[in-house]
Structure formats: C-alpha cells, structure tokens
Design an enzyme around this catalytic site. Sequence first.
Site, PDB file in Angstrom:
ATOM      1  CB  CYS A 147      66.997  61.476   8.295  1.00 23.98           C
ATOM      2  SG  CYS A 147      66.419  60.266   7.090  1.00 23.98           S
ATOM      3  CG  ASP A 265      45.200  14.772  17.899  1.00 24.35           C
ATOM      4  OD1 ASP A 265      46.042  14.768  16.975  1.00 24.35           O
ATOM      5  OD2 ASP A 265      45.494  14.606  19.103  1.00 24.35           O
ATOM      6  CG  ASP A 293      48.175  12.316  11.237  1.00 25.58           C
ATOM      7  OD1 ASP A 293      49.243  12.887  10.900  1.00 25.58           O
ATOM      8  OD2 ASP A 293      48.137  11.463  12.133  1.00 25.58           O
ATOM      9  CB  ILE A 294      50.081  17.547   8.756  1.00 27.43           C
ATOM     10  CG1 ILE A 294      48.948  18.572   8.909  1.00 27.43           C
ATOM     11  CG2 ILE A 294      51.141  18.042   7.783  1.00 27.43           C
ATOM     12  CD1 ILE A 294      49.380  19.951   9.336  1.00 27.43           C
ATOM     13  CG  PHE A 308      59.000  17.751  17.287  1.00 25.51           C
ATOM     14  CD1 PHE A 308      59.635  17.876  16.067  1.00 25.51           C
ATOM     15  CD2 PHE A 308      59.663  18.165  18.435  1.00 25.51           C
ATOM     16  CE1 PHE A 308      60.904  18.412  15.977  1.00 25.51           C
ATOM     17  CE2 PHE A 308      60.940  18.699  18.360  1.00 25.51           C
ATOM     18  CZ  PHE A 308      61.565  18.824  17.133  1.00 25.51           C
ATOM     19  CE  LYS A 328      51.025  10.094  12.664  1.00 30.52           C
ATOM     20  NZ  LYS A 328      50.842  11.213  13.564  1.00 30.52           N
TER      21      LYS A 328
END
Length: 380
Positions: A147, A265, A293-294, A308, A328
Amino acid sequence: MNILIGVTGSIAIYKTCELIRLFVKNGDSVRLVMSQAAAKFISPLTFETLTRQKVLIEQNEDWSSEMNHIDYAKWTDIYIIAPATANTVNKAANGIADNLLLQTYLACTAPVLFAPSANTNMYNHPTTQESFKKLNIIEANAGLLACGDEGIGKMAEPEEIFLRALRELNKDEFWQNKKVTVTAGGSIEKIDDVRFVSNFSSGKMGEALAKAFYIKGADVTLISSKEHNITKEIKQIKVQSAEDYYREILNSDPDYLIMAAAISDFKPSYTSGKLKKEQIGEKMILEMNKNIDILESLKDQKFKKIGFKAERDEQNAVKYAKNSLKKKNLNAVCLNLLTKNDFGSDENEIIFITNNSETVFTQDTKENIALKIADAVKHI
Ligand SMILES: Cc1cc2nc3c(=O)[nH]c(=O)nc-3n(C[C@H](O)[C@H](O)[C@H](O)COP(=O)(O)O)c2cc1C
C-alpha cells in the site's frame, strides 16, 4: 505429508505460489482452500496448476464427495493460512466460522499456522494484537508494504513459513528449550582495512545444520561470516575473524556447539588503513601468526561440542579426526572428505565419529545430512 493451505484476501497471496512450490519440491501433497476475497486477487486455476489438486472454495463445496471443509480438515497434517488477513485472524481468534476457510479451521485438529499480512495500522490494532495471542502465528516482517506505507505487516517469506511448518511437524521434545549454536562460513582475517585472508567455505553446511536443529525444535543461533537468507526465528550473528566467532560463541551461551565454520589456522599481521602499493614494492611478504584454535580454547566449557574436519588425505583422515576428538575434548567430529565433495557443493558425505562409534552418512543433500547429524547429536 499432506499440507492444506488457506488463502485470504491480501495482496501477499502472490507469495503463496512460491510457498506451494517449496512443499511440492519437498515431495508433499498440497491442497488449497480459498476465501471469497482471495478469489478476487488470484484465480483458483493458478493454485490448481501448481498443486494438481482441486481448490476448495464456496462455489464447489460438495457433500457427495470429499470436497468439503470437514474432509479437507481431516485430510491434512497441518493447516497453514498464508496470507491471513486481519479479518480472518480476528474471526479465527474468536471462533467465528462464517465462511469455508474458517469452518475448515474450526474443524481441523492438526496444527494450524497463521502467516498474517496487513497494513501496519491493521496489524498493530489492539484487537488484532489480542487475536495473535490466541493463535499460532509466524510474525510478519517490517518493510515497504504494497500500500506504500512503511512498517510491520509484510507476510513472512515463503522459506520462513515453510521452515516453521517443518518445525511444527518434526519438533522433538528433546530439543525444546535447548540452545544450539551453529557456526558457518570461513573466518575473515584482515591484512589491512581493505584486504583480507579467508578460505573457500561456502557456509552451506552450517546453514543446513542451523535449519535442521530449528526444524527439530531447538533455539538456534547461527554465527557466520556469510549472509543467510533463512528465517528470523534463527538468530543470526554476522562475524569476520576467529576472535569474533569465539566471542559470539561464548555470548550465545549454548547447550550444544556445532562448529561447522572453517577457521583460518593462521592470520596475517594487521595494519590499520590501506597498505600503499608504492610502499610495498615488487613483492609483498605476508607475516602470518598462529590463530586462536576455538575448539581447543573451549575445551573446559561444559556444553557439548561437535567439531568438523575437512580432509584431503583419505588414508589418514579418520586418524586425524580421532586425534582432534581427544585433544580438544569433543563429543563428536563430523569428518568430511574434500576429495568427494569440495567446498561449495550442495551435497556431502559425513563420517560421524564419537569416542566409541563411527557412522557413515552416505552422499546426500546437505539438508538431509544435517537432519541426520541433528538426530545423531541427540544421542551423544
Ligand atoms: C487491494 C486490497 C488489498 C488488501 N490487502 C489486505 C491485506 O494485506 N491484509 C488484510 O488484512 N486485508 C487486506 N485487504 C482487505 C481484505 O481483503 C478484506 O478485509 C476482506 O474482507 C478479507 O476477507 P477474508 O479474510 O475472508 O479473505 C485488502 C483489500 C484490498 C481491496
């Protein structure tokens, strides 16, 4: 699945054609119910062509066959009213059934979803807002309305309605109120304010995972360097560097972290402003430093972590994946062989590795692989 879509008298009805296409492509059987006002906007013929099914409308309701509101209501697994006018929303919320579409609503015991579309003033009217509270609605978006006004009232996008319907049909009590954070895309590490180092990650697998956990009923946050045109019901956070990803993961305070993003990295030393070609000369040497390195940095966090790993070395890939699982402190690793599916492809094959199992999810679309991962993650 059987999908019944109700359409009412709103200009947003053109978007319903795309919604129908999404269900048809998904292999669902789709039928339509139209209000009298809806038929002023679009002919039943359009919907009949898209669905290959007879559209139910006042003029053809028939009690000697199944072309009636009771049988249509019984037939469906979900009833989606999109677009839902303010008129229909307010009537439905008050149990008024003075037309075929509303009679179908009252007769329907399957989940019902309303995708309202209205001018901002009609949408924000206290009566309409009160009605929303009584119905299962997918909120409209804000923007420029047909509109000419600007504000809330644009019907949710077909993809949003489609995903929400899948969520209604597939939600699993396990995922209810569970916070799942998915990361996607590739980190972007700045060289200066106009140049960066990144990688080829497309963000497609992360996007598919965010959708999969949403469909299963989780409360999903997607942290990504890419734009994802999905649904506002998945919270999206745009990031660039590994540091950004790390900070936002912690801010999202998840129960589960699905780390599908490809994090560099190494990152270049950063210079503010723009490095001048004349200053650099013939050769530019980039000094790269080890990046955070998360997953390793999150080792002691209590939430569940799924890593992953993208590998090209087929022979040693499983060994490498198992090493990072231990090192990890991850709950699972999704191993993906880039020799089979390179970055950006629409399909994937995953080996889902935990401390005591290895499961292969054979070549399939990223959407289907993501749903399998979501089911596997439930059992870790
Ligand atoms: C061009 C046009 C566009 C309209 N768009 C909307 C709309 O987006 N949302 C709305 O609530 N009503 C809209 N209306 C008003 C409805 O069509 C009207 O309230 C009608 O009675 C709705 O009937 P129904 O809910 O049975 O389909 C529009 C009307 C016209 C003429």
